[in-house]
Scaffold this motif. Structure first.
Motif, PDB file in Angstrom:
ATOM      1  N   UNK A   1       0.813  -1.208   0.000  1.00 33.26           N
ATOM      2  CA  UNK A   1       0.000   0.000   0.000  1.00 33.26           C
ATOM      3  C   UNK A   1       0.853   1.268   0.000  1.00 33.26           C
ATOM      4  N   UNK A   2       2.120   1.151   0.413  1.00 36.53           N
ATOM      5  CA  UNK A   2       2.962   2.337   0.448  1.00 36.53           C
ATOM      6  C   UNK A   2       3.877   2.386  -0.775  1.00 36.53           C
ATOM      7  N   UNK A   3       3.719   1.395  -1.659  1.00 37.19           N
ATOM      8  CA  UNK A   3       4.640   1.303  -2.792  1.00 37.19           C
ATOM      9  C   UNK A   3       4.343   2.337  -3.858  1.00 37.19           C
ATOM     10  N   UNK A   4       5.128   2.210  -4.930  1.00 36.80           N
ATOM     11  CA  UNK A   4       4.983   3.130  -6.056  1.00 36.80           C
ATOM     12  C   UNK A   4       3.583   3.015  -6.649  1.00 36.80           C
ATOM     13  N   UNK A   5       3.053   4.119  -7.183  1.00 35.19           N
ATOM     14  CA  UNK A   5       1.757   4.026  -7.850  1.00 35.19           C
ATOM     15  C   UNK A   5       1.842   4.667  -9.231  1.00 35.19           C
ATOM     16  N   UNK A   6       1.009   4.148 -10.116  1.00 31.25           N
ATOM     17  CA  UNK A   6       1.005   4.660 -11.493  1.00 31.25           C
ATOM     18  C   UNK A   6      -0.407   5.076 -11.857  1.00 31.25           C
ATOM     19  N   UNK A   7      -0.475   5.875 -12.927  1.00 28.88           N
ATOM     20  CA  UNK A   7      -1.806   6.219 -13.434  1.00 28.88           C
ATOM     21  C   UNK A   7      -2.415   4.995 -14.089  1.00 28.88           C
ATOM     22  N   UNK A   8      -3.724   4.884 -13.986  1.00 29.47           N
ATOM     23  CA  UNK A   8      -4.404   3.743 -14.598  1.00 29.47           C
ATOM     24  C   UNK A   8      -4.101   3.649 -16.085  1.00 29.47           C
ATOM     25  N   UNK A   9      -3.906   4.822 -16.717  1.00 28.90           N
ATOM     26  CA  UNK A   9      -3.680   4.816 -18.165  1.00 28.90           C
ATOM     27  C   UNK A   9      -2.333   4.190 -18.521  1.00 28.90           C
ATOM     28  N   UNK A  10      -1.412   4.066 -17.520  1.00 30.17           N
ATOM     29  CA  UNK A  10      -0.123   3.448 -17.811  1.00 30.17           C
ATOM     30  C   UNK A  10      -0.186   1.923 -17.777  1.00 30.17           C
ATOM     31  N   UNK A  11      -1.280   1.405 -17.298  1.00 31.31           N
ATOM     32  CA  UNK A  11      -1.434  -0.053 -17.255  1.00 31.31           C
ATOM     33  C   UNK A  11      -1.866  -0.519 -18.644  1.00 31.31           C
ATOM     34  N   UNK A  12      -1.100  -1.457 -19.189  1.00 24.32           N
ATOM     35  CA  UNK A  12      -1.383  -1.862 -20.580  1.00 24.32           C
ATOM     36  C   UNK A  12      -1.922  -3.271 -20.640  1.00 24.32           C
ATOM     37  N   UNK A  13      -2.713  -3.491 -21.665  1.00 21.94           N
ATOM     38  CA  UNK A  13      -3.156  -4.863 -21.909  1.00 21.94           C
ATOM     39  C   UNK A  13      -1.983  -5.649 -22.471  1.00 21.94           C
ATOM     40  N   UNK A  14      -1.908  -6.913 -22.118  1.00 24.03           N
ATOM     41  CA  UNK A  14      -0.817  -7.719 -22.649  1.00 24.03           C
ATOM     42  C   UNK A  14      -1.429  -8.988 -23.234  1.00 24.03           C
TER      43      UNK A  14
END
Lengths: 411, 417
Positions: free
Chosen positions: A395-408
């Motif tokens: 929960x304290x780790x790095x976070x990214x924008x949802x848009x950076x999550x890609x389909x694979x």
């Protein structure tokens, strides 16, 4: 893409590990029968012979007390025989009872519907307890074995007594450096030993000879009495073997003393001979009683470790799956402390198809998750809307924008 | 199996030593009778003894004859066993890759016993194992033992920290016992609260689940120790209300909706059974679910899997063994053993509950990804193994084998499953 197949349970082929379960009591029954036969044969012969001589002497002289004494002796002998047979009869009943319990236990497997049946799990837990007891007995931990068997209520399914007896003889060789227990065992199993062509008895006699020679050399000045005894022993027990090379070596012992350090005599004098004898006894014992040479637990575990192991289990990188960073998953048993090191040397399982969570997505750090699991994790840790965290980071780790999550796409 | 059972039953009921023992008793009777006769009249001794010869011999012959049914019964049983296990050879030492690590096996067993709650067996075992440390017996043809000896030493010199582990599992069983048998949530809640942060990081809602169950318990009239309190039907909801006010604060953020639902149920307190909230209040499996979820979290925080790995591995092994033995027979002809290979040559069908990791098999080379040959994602989102990527691209721009897009190998990204 996850394949949903439930392999069927083939009870017949599933019994591979369970042959010794029935074989051992069977061999014990045969042993009991043979003992009964032996006692009966010997005592019958004695009895009839005594009766004949008594009859003969009763006709010639008339010493009534002698006749009565002879009869009393015969009665006592027969009562002794009866007692021995009764003991064997008790053993027989015990063995038959345990055989029946074992067959019933195996029968349960045939009634189980499939590998995911709850009853299979129960059965398999009993089997694990059996395998553990077998392992403990073979390792010489008989107290633990008896304790575990009692706690699990599976005394009829395991052979504590047989192993304890075997272990006693093994220890008498390895630690006590005595041959008498082992020789007595050989005498009781003569026929079986002959059948498998075992050299155990010969090697025990050879060791007796070695010890006599050693004693002969150690008696200072050696009047030769011990050595003569050794020679007689060799004449009686060893000369029949026909292995002249070995006999030559044995004869050489008379000339070389233990502390001369001349090969091949030094190794015959060496205390490691006793370990060799103990090992030979164990393997002979196991062959005779149809027991596999290695603990069944080893066999089951080696196979199981391989079947479960994946390349990720010993990977230097933290895998996204398998670790229990998310509470929906349990730690992989191979990654778990208990088995991780053990599994390091076994091959990993073969797979022909990728097996990943549905709808996989990749985070900017390269970790792949099923999108559903990622989403539910982030909901549970309360990540802000529009952002994602990697479950490995917490929960304290790095976070990214949802848009950076890609389909694979994993084919 | 029925055949075997019949044979054993036959041995048990008829083919046993009873007849022979009776025959021996008859012989004793004959001897005793003769003795009595001679004692009464010593003149008859020669005649009595001569007359005894025949019957006594007969009795003993009968005794030997009565052994026959046992012999044939055992023979038949042996044949039935042979038939049953005809094509099931005894596993040989070749399948054993573990004999070089007896210490590791002992440790695994000790941990298994502890986690199964068999504390007294575990302590007997540890005591015995420390008294007689095992000897490694490496199997020929298996890889050399991997030696990171820390654990082996710990077991050998007795400092294997079973004590700590035992304490932990004792705590676990204590909490589980309170949960399952006494319906007492207090120890579990205390445990979860202490590890609130850790559990939260894992995305676990155990703490909330426990508190929610506590709320439900109070609501239906149990007190905090799990005892039913029947004095007044309104007491329960009031207690629950008080509990919610004091405890649910921290959950407002993440579990707002669930808390609202519980509060909503208050309105129905005289008749929850018929309300839409029934499922929260009369759910028998809730306790078992919470207990299981607790076990999983507890073990996971220790870095251990929830079910005993020894159990899972031994079961998987039994499932895999028929396939592996078949394979071994084939490989024997090629003079190799499977334990020496990096990867098993055949697929072992295991139930899906035995899949713990995601598996990536390169669609081009059909090999599994490893540290040396990791999975690589091309910019188009398709994934192949590093080696396949190198072969396909030869270092220059190349077309993805699965879609029309082209990319340079340096744009591919290592991914982890």
């Amino acid at each position: 893409m996850a394949e949903i197949t439930t392999p069927k349970l083939n009870a017949e082929s599933h019994l591979l590990l369970d042959q010794p379960l029935l074989r051992l009591p069977y061999e014990l029954s045969r042993r009991t029968f043979k003992n009964a036969q032996r006692y009966l044969d010997r005592d019958t012969k004695d009895l009839l012979a005594t009766l004949q001589t008594t009859t003969a002497s009763a006709t010639k002289t008339s010493a009534p007390t002698a006749t009565l004494d002879a009869l009393d002796a015969m009665i006592a002998k027969m009562q002794g025989l009866k007692r021995k047979l009764e003991v064997l009869h008790d053993d027989e009943n015990k063995i038959n009872k345990s055989s029946k319990a074992r067959i019933a236990h195996l029968q349960e497997l045939f009634e189980v519907q499939g590998l995911e049946d709850v009853r299979y799990e129960e059965w398999s837990r009993v089997r694990l307890a059996r395998l553990l007891v077998d392992y403990l007995l073979r390792s010489g931990y008989s107290e633990s074995a008896a304790h575990l068997a009692a706690e699990k209520g599976i005394e009829e399914l395991v052979d504590v007594d047989a192993f304890v007896a075997c272990q006693k003889i093994e220890r008498s060789l390895r630690e006590g450096r005595r041959t008498n227990e082992a020789l007595a065992w050989c005498a009781a199993h003569g026929q079986g030993l002959k059948k498998v062509g075992s050299s155990l008895e010969f090697e025990l006699r050879l060791q007796q000879y070695i010890e006599l020679v050693r004693a002969g050399h150690e008696v200072d000045g050696g009047d030769g009495q011990k050595l003569a005894e050794a020679r007689n022993h060799a004449k009686k027990y060893l000369s029949g073997s026909g292995d002249f090379e070995l006999l030559g070596k044995a004869a050489g012992l008379l000339a070389y003393r233990p502390w001369d350090g001349v090969e091949p005599y030094a190794s015959l004098y060496s205390p490691s001979q006793w370990d060799h004898l103990a090992t030979l006894f164990l393997s002979t014992h196991h062959t005779l009683y149809s027991l596999p040479p290695r603990p069944l637990l080893h066999i089951a575990l080696s196979a199981g470790l391989s079947a479960l192991k994946t390349p990720s289990c010993h990977s230097a990188y933290t895998s996204a799956s398998g670790q229990a960073n998310t509470s929906s998953k349990s730690v992989c048993p191979i990654c778990s402390t208990e088995l991780n090191e053990l599994a390091r040397n076994v091959p990993y399982a073969h797979h022909t198809k990728s097996n990943v969570e549905n709808d996989p997505v990749v985070l900017p750090n390269g970790r792949i998750y099923g999108s559903e699991r990622l989403q539910s994790y982030n909901e549970k840790v309360g990540t802000e809307k529009g952002w994602v965290r990697d479950p490995v980071g917490g929960a304290a780790g790095e976070k990214w924008r949802e848009s950076d999550v890609r389909k694979v796409f994993i084919m | 199996m029925d055949d075997l059972r019949e044979q054993v039953e036959l041995l048990e009921s008829t083919a046993n030593l009873t007849a022979t023992i009776n025959d021996v008793q008859k012989a004793i009777d004959l001897l005793a009778a003769a003795r009595a006769k001679i004692a009464a009249d010593q003149q008859t001794a020669p005649l009595t003894l001569a007359k005894l010869q025949g019957p006594l011999k007969q009795a003993m012959e009968q005794a030997t004859k009565d052994l026959k049914p046992i012999y044939s019964g055992l023979g038949k049983y042996g044949k039935a066993l042979d038939k049953k296990f005809k094509d099931k050879p005894l596993p040989t030492a070749e399948n054993d890759a573990l004999s070089s690590h007896p210490q590791l096996i002992n440790r695994a067993i000790a941990m298994h016993l502890l986690r199964e709650g068999q504390f007294s067996v575990a302590s007997t075992f540890l005591e015995e194992a420390n008294r007689h440390p095992p000897h490694p017996e490496p199997t020929p043809n298996t890889p050399n033992p991997y030696l990171r000896e820390a654990w082996e030493k710990e077991m050998a010199d007795g400092s294997f920290n079973s004590h700590k582990l035992q304490k932990q599992f004792e705590e676990m069983y204590h909490i589980l016992h309170a949960l399952r048998q006494k319906k007492n949530l207090a120890p579990a809640i205390a445990w979860a609260r202490e590890r609130s942060k850790l559990l939260e990081d894992r995305g676990s809602n155990l703490e909330f689940e426990l508190c929610r169950l506590q709320f439900v318990c109070l609501f239906v009239g149990r007190d905090e120790e799990g005892f039913m309190d029947m004095t007044d039907s309104a007491v329960g909801p009031l207690r629950a209300w008080a509990y919610a006010r004091s405890e649910f604060g921290p959950f407002q953020g993440r579990y707002a909706r669930q808390v609202q639902e519980l509060m909503g149920a208050m309105a129905f307190f005289p008749n929850v059974v018929d309300s839409p909230y029934r499922r929260y209040f009369y759910n028998d499996s809730a306790w078992e679910e919470v207990a299981n979820s607790f076990t999983r979290e507890f073990c996971s925080l220790l870095g251990l899997s929830a079910d005993s790995p020894l159990y899972i591995a031994a079961t998987a092994g039994a499932i895999a063994l028929p396939t592996l033995l078949k394979l071994q027979n084939i490989m024997k002809e090629k003079r190799t053993e499977w334990t020496t290979q990096n990867e098993l040559p055949v697929e072992i069908p295991l139930p899906s509950s035995y899949n713990f990791h995601s598996i990536f098999v390169c669609p081009v080379s059909k090999e599994q990804s490893t540290d040396q040959n990791p999975a690589m994602m091309m910019p188009c989102g398709h994934v192949i193994a590093q080696e396949s990527l190198d072969k396909l691209s030869k270092g220059a721009r190349f077309k993805c084998p699965y879609c029309p897009s082209e990319s340079h190998p340096r744009d591919a990204k290592k991914v982890f499953l």
